[in-house]
Design a protein around this motif. Structure first.
Motif, mmCIF file in Angstrom:
data_model
loop_
_atom_site.group_PDB
_atom_site.id
_atom_site.type_symbol
_atom_site.label_atom_id
_atom_site.label_comp_id
_atom_site.label_asym_id
_atom_site.label_seq_id
_atom_site.Cartn_x
_atom_site.Cartn_y
_atom_site.Cartn_z
ATOM 1 N N PHE A 124 -4.071 7.078 2.530
ATOM 2 C CA PHE A 124 -2.976 6.741 3.423
ATOM 3 C C PHE A 124 -3.045 5.860 4.686
ATOM 4 O O PHE A 124 -4.114 6.037 5.448
ATOM 5 N N GLY A 125 -2.173 4.916 4.850
ATOM 6 C CA GLY A 125 -2.454 4.167 6.065
ATOM 7 C C GLY A 125 -1.331 2.941 5.962
ATOM 8 O O GLY A 125 -0.567 2.972 5.259
ATOM 9 N N THR A 126 -1.336 1.833 6.883
ATOM 10 C CA THR A 126 -0.310 0.995 7.003
ATOM 11 C C THR A 126 -0.518 0.056 5.972
ATOM 12 O O THR A 126 0.382 -0.416 5.212
ATOM 13 N N GLU A 127 -1.671 -0.192 5.406
ATOM 14 C CA GLU A 127 -1.804 -1.015 4.229
ATOM 15 C C GLU A 127 -1.278 -0.337 3.039
ATOM 16 O O GLU A 127 -0.843 -1.130 1.963
ATOM 17 N N PHE A 128 -1.414 0.870 2.598
ATOM 18 C CA PHE A 128 -0.930 1.599 1.571
ATOM 19 C C PHE A 128 0.549 1.216 1.723
ATOM 20 O O PHE A 128 1.357 1.323 0.610
ATOM 21 N N VAL A 129 1.029 1.601 2.873
ATOM 22 C CA VAL A 129 2.720 1.458 2.928
ATOM 23 C C VAL A 129 3.207 0.092 2.342
ATOM 24 O O VAL A 129 3.929 0.073 1.651
ATOM 25 N N THR A 162 -1.923 6.255 11.101
ATOM 26 C CA THR A 162 -0.977 7.451 10.388
ATOM 27 C C THR A 162 0.186 7.584 10.956
ATOM 28 O O THR A 162 1.114 7.346 10.153
ATOM 29 N N VAL A 163 0.505 7.540 12.115
ATOM 30 C CA VAL A 163 1.787 7.636 12.801
ATOM 31 C C VAL A 163 2.655 6.240 12.440
ATOM 32 O O VAL A 163 3.769 6.501 12.117
ATOM 33 N N GLU A 164 2.094 5.202 12.610
ATOM 34 C CA GLU A 164 2.730 4.088 12.203
ATOM 35 C C GLU A 164 3.027 3.941 10.753
ATOM 36 O O GLU A 164 4.250 3.631 10.719
#
Ligand code: C2E
Length: 291
Positions: A124-129, A162-164
């Motif tokens: 999970f992370g910004t790249e994933f999103v 993660t929060v982002e």
């Protein structure tokens, strides 16, 4: 080998450790190649809406058919994949495969409301999103047709990325759920901080509810709390008529488990996507008394 002489005992011990270490190394190497060797597949388990009897969605569950060892359950290799750093590739494969399947069902005129995939905290992370957005567009599926089941650990991680990423997910329009609610030793404040749609109550809570009055009260309270926050409640691992009765009478709207179907292949799932497939069964369960 407890009765062996110490020497022999030590030899036996080190020999078996060596074997274990070797077999783990082999498994690691095999797991790295499992994708390219086409050994992975997804099975799907229906989630039944207990008011209408229709299938509200399915959970995609990863399967690994090892050429020599046979079927290895995800419980035995997800952790390994995380440890050796291949969970990103594995998770991406699941995302693509699940969305492709939804596209195929859409094209065949089968109405699958959504598919849920399990997301590892390490993936999970910004790249994933960003990747989720890309894959949804690639297969032309509606964002609401994809559900991401996140662990409580993800929801309560305070690291900035993660929060982002959690904030950014709001804009994608995908359906968000918390997996294994209440098992992560996590503060509950996350429930009001993020735009969640559903909590999944794990089988352990369900089993406890059958064992003790306190266990039953706990699950009833969790369902009530979730509903007052406007969250859907799905209970997994439902096997018996008695569990069905208890859960539906206490407001759990969505159930998944062997009572309805084990995880099955995409082909086996097809007949269950008819809006009427579980209607009679749900009606019978609701109207009769468990033995
Ligand atoms: P989960 O997300 O809690 O999945 C539900 C598990 O319960 C599945 O086990 C399913 O086969 C099993 N199950 C379903 N109904 C019943 C029932 O009525 N009774 C009982 N006793 N069990 C039932 P499975 O397929 O072995 O998966 C185990 C776990 O592995 C999953 O738990 C999930 O945490 C993880 N997993 C599976 N696929 C993936 C994946 O693609 N990515 C990640 N990160 N984790 C995955």
């Amino acid at each position: 080998h407890a009765k062996k002489t110490p020497r022999a005992g030590i030899e036996m011990y080190s020999e078996s450790m060596g074997e274990q270490g070797q077999s783990r190394l082999r498994l690691e190497a095999d797991l790295r190649r499992a994708i390219e060797r086409d050994e992975l597949s997804l099975h799907y388990q229906p989630q039944v809406d207990t008011r209408s009897g229709s299938v509200a969605g399915v959970e995609a569950l990863l399967r690994w058919e090892h050429p020599e060892e046979g079927m290895i359950p995800p419980g035995d290799f997800i952790r390994l994949a995380e440890e050796i750093g291949v969970i990103d590739q594995l998770g991406d494969w699941v995302l693509v495969q699940a969305c492709q399947q939804v596209q195929a069902f859409n094209r065949a005129g089968l109405k699958l409301q959504k598919v849920a995939i399990n997301i590892s905290a390490l993936q999970f992370g910004t790249e994933f999103v960003a990747r989720v957005n890309q894959v949804i567009r690639q297969f032309g599926i509606a964002p609401e047709q994809l559900e991401l089941a996140l662990t409580e650990g993800i929801m309560t991680s305070n690291d900035e990325e993660t929060v982002e990423a959690l904030r950014a997910l709001k804009d994608t329009g995908v359906y968000l759920s918390v997996d294994d609610f209440g098992t992560g030793y996590s503060p509950l404040t996350y429930l009001s901080q993020y735009p969640l749609d559903e909590i999944k109550i794990a089988r352990e809570f369900l089993l406890d509810s059958g064992r003790s009055e306190a266990g039953a009260k706990l699950i009833v309270a969790i369902i009530a709390m979730a509903r007052s926050l406007g969250l859907r409640v799905l209970v997994t691992g439902v096997e018996t008529h008695a569990q069905f009765k208890f859960l539906t009478e206490n407001g759990a709207g969505f159930l998944q488990g062997y009572l309805f179907s084990p995880p099955v292949t995409a082909d086996e799932l097809k007949p269950m996507l008819s809006p009427w497939h579980f209607v009679d069964q749900v009606q019978r369960l609701a109207e009769s008394q468990p033995p």
